[in-house]
Scaffold this active site. Structure first.
Site, PDB file in Angstrom:
ATOM      1  CB  CYS A 199      57.434 -23.862  -5.973  1.00  0.00           C
ATOM      2  SG  CYS A 199      56.870 -22.149  -5.761  1.00  0.00           S
ATOM      3  CB  CYS A 219      52.905 -19.679  -6.890  1.00  0.00           C
ATOM      4  SG  CYS A 219      52.425 -19.693  -5.146  1.00  0.00           S
ATOM      5  NE  ARG A 260      50.530 -23.563  -1.078  1.00  0.00           N
ATOM      6  CZ  ARG A 260      51.280 -23.168  -2.107  1.00  0.00           C
ATOM      7  NH1 ARG A 260      51.864 -22.004  -2.093  1.00  0.00           N
ATOM      8  NH2 ARG A 260      51.440 -23.953  -3.143  1.00  0.00           N
ATOM      9  CB  CYS A 319      58.729  -6.757   2.938  1.00  0.00           C
ATOM     10  SG  CYS A 319      59.437  -6.849   1.264  1.00  0.00           S
ATOM     11  CB  CYS A 326      66.165  -9.616   2.644  1.00  0.00           C
ATOM     12  SG  CYS A 326      65.420  -9.105   1.076  1.00  0.00           S
ATOM     13  CB  CYS A 329      59.741  -9.639   5.630  1.00  0.00           C
ATOM     14  SG  CYS A 329      60.740 -11.108   5.297  1.00  0.00           S
ATOM     15  CB  CYS A 332      58.020 -23.869  -2.009  1.00  0.00           C
ATOM     16  SG  CYS A 332      56.468 -24.478  -2.619  1.00  0.00           S
TER      17      CYS A 332
HETATM   18  N1  SAM Z   1      62.417 -12.502  -1.077  1.00  0.00           N
HETATM   19  C1  SAM Z   1      61.486 -13.026  -1.978  1.00  0.00           C
HETATM   20  C2  SAM Z   1      60.287 -12.133  -2.178  1.00  0.00           C
HETATM   21  O1  SAM Z   1      59.959 -11.361  -1.314  1.00  0.00           O
HETATM   22  O2  SAM Z   1      59.681 -12.224  -3.247  1.00  0.00           O
HETATM   23  C3  SAM Z   1      60.986 -14.419  -1.606  1.00  0.00           C
HETATM   24  C4  SAM Z   1      60.716 -14.770  -0.159  1.00  0.00           C
HETATM   25  S1  SAM Z   1      59.415 -13.843   0.645  1.00  0.00           S
HETATM   26  C5  SAM Z   1      59.630 -14.306   2.310  1.00  0.00           C
HETATM   27  C6  SAM Z   1      57.923 -14.619   0.060  1.00  0.00           C
HETATM   28  C7  SAM Z   1      56.618 -14.132   0.588  1.00  0.00           C
HETATM   29  O3  SAM Z   1      56.431 -14.559   1.924  1.00  0.00           O
HETATM   30  C8  SAM Z   1      56.369 -12.639   0.662  1.00  0.00           C
HETATM   31  O4  SAM Z   1      56.025 -12.066  -0.551  1.00  0.00           O
HETATM   32  C9  SAM Z   1      55.184 -12.591   1.629  1.00  0.00           C
HETATM   33  O5  SAM Z   1      53.981 -12.640   0.899  1.00  0.00           O
HETATM   34  C10 SAM Z   1      55.362 -13.839   2.474  1.00  0.00           C
HETATM   35  N2  SAM Z   1      55.664 -13.491   3.870  1.00  0.00           N
HETATM   36  C11 SAM Z   1      56.846 -13.062   4.356  1.00  0.00           C
HETATM   37  N3  SAM Z   1      56.772 -12.790   5.676  1.00  0.00           N
HETATM   38  C12 SAM Z   1      55.503 -13.045   6.045  1.00  0.00           C
HETATM   39  C13 SAM Z   1      54.795 -12.952   7.283  1.00  0.00           C
HETATM   40  N4  SAM Z   1      55.370 -12.501   8.384  1.00  0.00           N
HETATM   41  N5  SAM Z   1      53.491 -13.325   7.300  1.00  0.00           N
HETATM   42  C14 SAM Z   1      52.892 -13.762   6.175  1.00  0.00           C
HETATM   43  N6  SAM Z   1      53.508 -13.868   4.980  1.00  0.00           N
HETATM   44  C15 SAM Z   1      54.789 -13.511   4.903  1.00  0.00           C
HETATM   45 FE1  SF4 Z   2      63.251  -9.685   1.499  1.00  0.00          FE
HETATM   46 FE2  SF4 Z   2      61.387 -10.587   3.129  1.00  0.00          FE
HETATM   47 FE3  SF4 Z   2      60.805  -8.679   1.387  1.00  0.00          FE
HETATM   48 FE4  SF4 Z   2      61.302 -11.186   0.504  1.00  0.00          FE
HETATM   49  S1  SF4 Z   2      59.604 -10.541   1.777  1.00  0.00           S
HETATM   50  S2  SF4 Z   2      62.076  -9.263  -0.354  1.00  0.00           S
HETATM   51  S3  SF4 Z   2      62.840 -11.836   2.017  1.00  0.00           S
HETATM   52  S4  SF4 Z   2      62.248  -8.505   3.086  1.00  0.00           S
END
Ligand code: SAM
Ligand code: SF4
Ligand code: DTB
Length: 343
Positions: A156, A216, A288, A85, A81, A88, A125
């Site tokens: 979802c 959500c 949740r 973030c 990606c 992530c 989801c």
């Molecule tokens: N890429 C898309 C986005 O960011 O909107 C969808 C997938 S992203 C992985 C969805 C959510 O997963 C993120 O907004 C975050 O809140 C949660 N998430 C991702 N990594 C995480 C982690 N290490 N611990 C807790 N929540 C996490």
């Molecule tokens: Fe990409 Fe992870 Fe951020 Fe979603 S949460 S936009 S998968 S880096």
């Protein structure tokens, strides 16, 4: 038979009211959209027993307290990606060992959904590691939504930012919910993500809502934010024109080689307090107990349910990290007398 929710001791309710807990009487509506962060922070700082009692009263007014909604997650497109973030493992900017994969085939996704349904999930989801979907990719996701919906499951998706026409396409395919989290407060947001803004997130949420898809939306705690940040995030969610139907509260899953790995752990009781405050401020939303359950004790999860959480992810995996094994959950839910929520 008398319902448990009708038998709450009125003396205890009076005590809660005199402790400054507003919604035990009928004078003030409990569905509000005018929460200030200071008011939410006040709730977070209540004596723990008062806070949980208040949350239980609100919870029992709107839900069967012994029913939990069960969703299963599938990563339909993993890793690579472009976003940054800091929590992530799927960001291409961090070398976490998560390999970038291709978008899954529609048939494989529907087959996995069928398995999840047989194992008790009522909502499926589908998550993709995208900043936002391309229109060609959305064609495939719409086909997945149609296929999963045809099984009789709720659908979802979480695909990143959407424009208006994309949201409408997903709605037309029959998507029930779109997950898009605020993640944290507006003030702390810049410490976590720089490649898109808080405003971008709110704009996507408004487009999803306008398209008629249920929202959500929640966040992550344990990212080094302050209590004030948690209060700001909850107040922002609770002041949306319509409360999100589903509010995931994620505990940060610390993944090695992400920037947030090594962040001091949040006090588990502060996590429970955050759940309670989400319950109080968004009384009709399903809250949740989201990522992080694998690392939580059963006792902490029990407190989160007592605080008003009434949804979980079931199945051994989240997107790229572990979730409790089915056997562990079966023991926990049986021990607590929790049953699946009907859809
Ligand atoms: N890429 C898309 C986005 O960011 O909107 C969808 C997938 S992203 C992985 C969805 C959510 O997963 C993120 O907004 C975050 O809140 C949660 N998430 C991702 N990594 C995480 C982690 N290490 N611990 C807790 N929540 C996490
Ligand atoms: Fe990409 Fe992870 Fe951020 Fe979603 S949460 S936009 S998968 S880096
Ligand atoms: C949400 O709020 N939490 C889920 C779901 N929405 C998509 C994701 C949790 C991801 C945890 C880290 C991982 O497994 O990669």
């Amino acid at each position: 038979m008398e319902r448990v929710s009708d038998s709450v001791d009125t003396t205890a309710q009076d005590k809660a009211a005199s402790a400054g807990l507003a919604s035990t009487g009928t004078a003030r509506p409990d569905i509000r959209h005018d929460w200030s962060a200071a008011e939410v922070e006040g709730l977070l700082g209540l004596p723990f027993n008062d806070l949980l009692f208040h949350a239980q009263i609100v919870h029992r007014r709107h839900f069967d307290p012994n029913r939990v909604q069960m969703s299963t997650l599938l990563s339909i497109k993993t890793g690579g990606c472009p976003e940054d973030c800091a929590y992530c493992p799927q960001s291409a900017l961090y070398d976490t060992g998560v390999e970038a994969g291709k978008l899954m085939d529609v048939d494989a996704v529907v087959a996995q959904a069928k398995r999840a349904q047989a194992e008790g999930a009522t909502r499926y989801c589908m998550g993709a590691a995208w900043r936002s979907p391309k229109d060609r990719e959305l064609d495939a996701v719409c086909a997945m939504v149609e296929g999963v919906k045809a099984l009789g499951m709720e659908t979802c998706a979480t695909l990143g930012m959407l424009d208006g026409p994309q949201a409408i396409r997903l709605a037309d395919a029959g998507l029930d919910y779109y997950n898009h989290n605020l993640d944290t407060s507006e003030a702390y947001y810049g410490e976590i993500i720089t490649t898109r803004t808080y405003r971008d997130r709110l704009d996507t949420l408004a487009r999803v809502r306008d398209a008629g898809i249920k929202v959500c939306c929640g966040g992550i705690v344990g990212m080094g934010e302050s209590r004030n940040d948690r209060a700001e995030m909850i107040a922002t969610l609770a002041c949306l024109p319509v409360h999100p139907e589903s509010v995931p509260i994620n505990m940060l899953v610390q993944v090695r080689d992400t920037p947030l790995h090594g962040t001091p752990e949040l006090d588990p009781l502060e996590f429970v307090r955050t759940v309670a405050v989400a319950r109080i401020t968004m009384p009709r939303s399903v809250v949740r107990l989201s990522a992080g359950r694998e690392q939580m004790s059963d006792e902490m999860q029990a407190l989160a349910f007592l605080a008003g959480a009434n949804s979980v992810f079931v199945g051994p995996a989240l997107l790229t990290t572990a979730n409790p094994a089915r056997g562990r959950d079966a023991v926990l839910f049986a021990g607590l007398g929790l049953e699946p929520m009907e859809i």
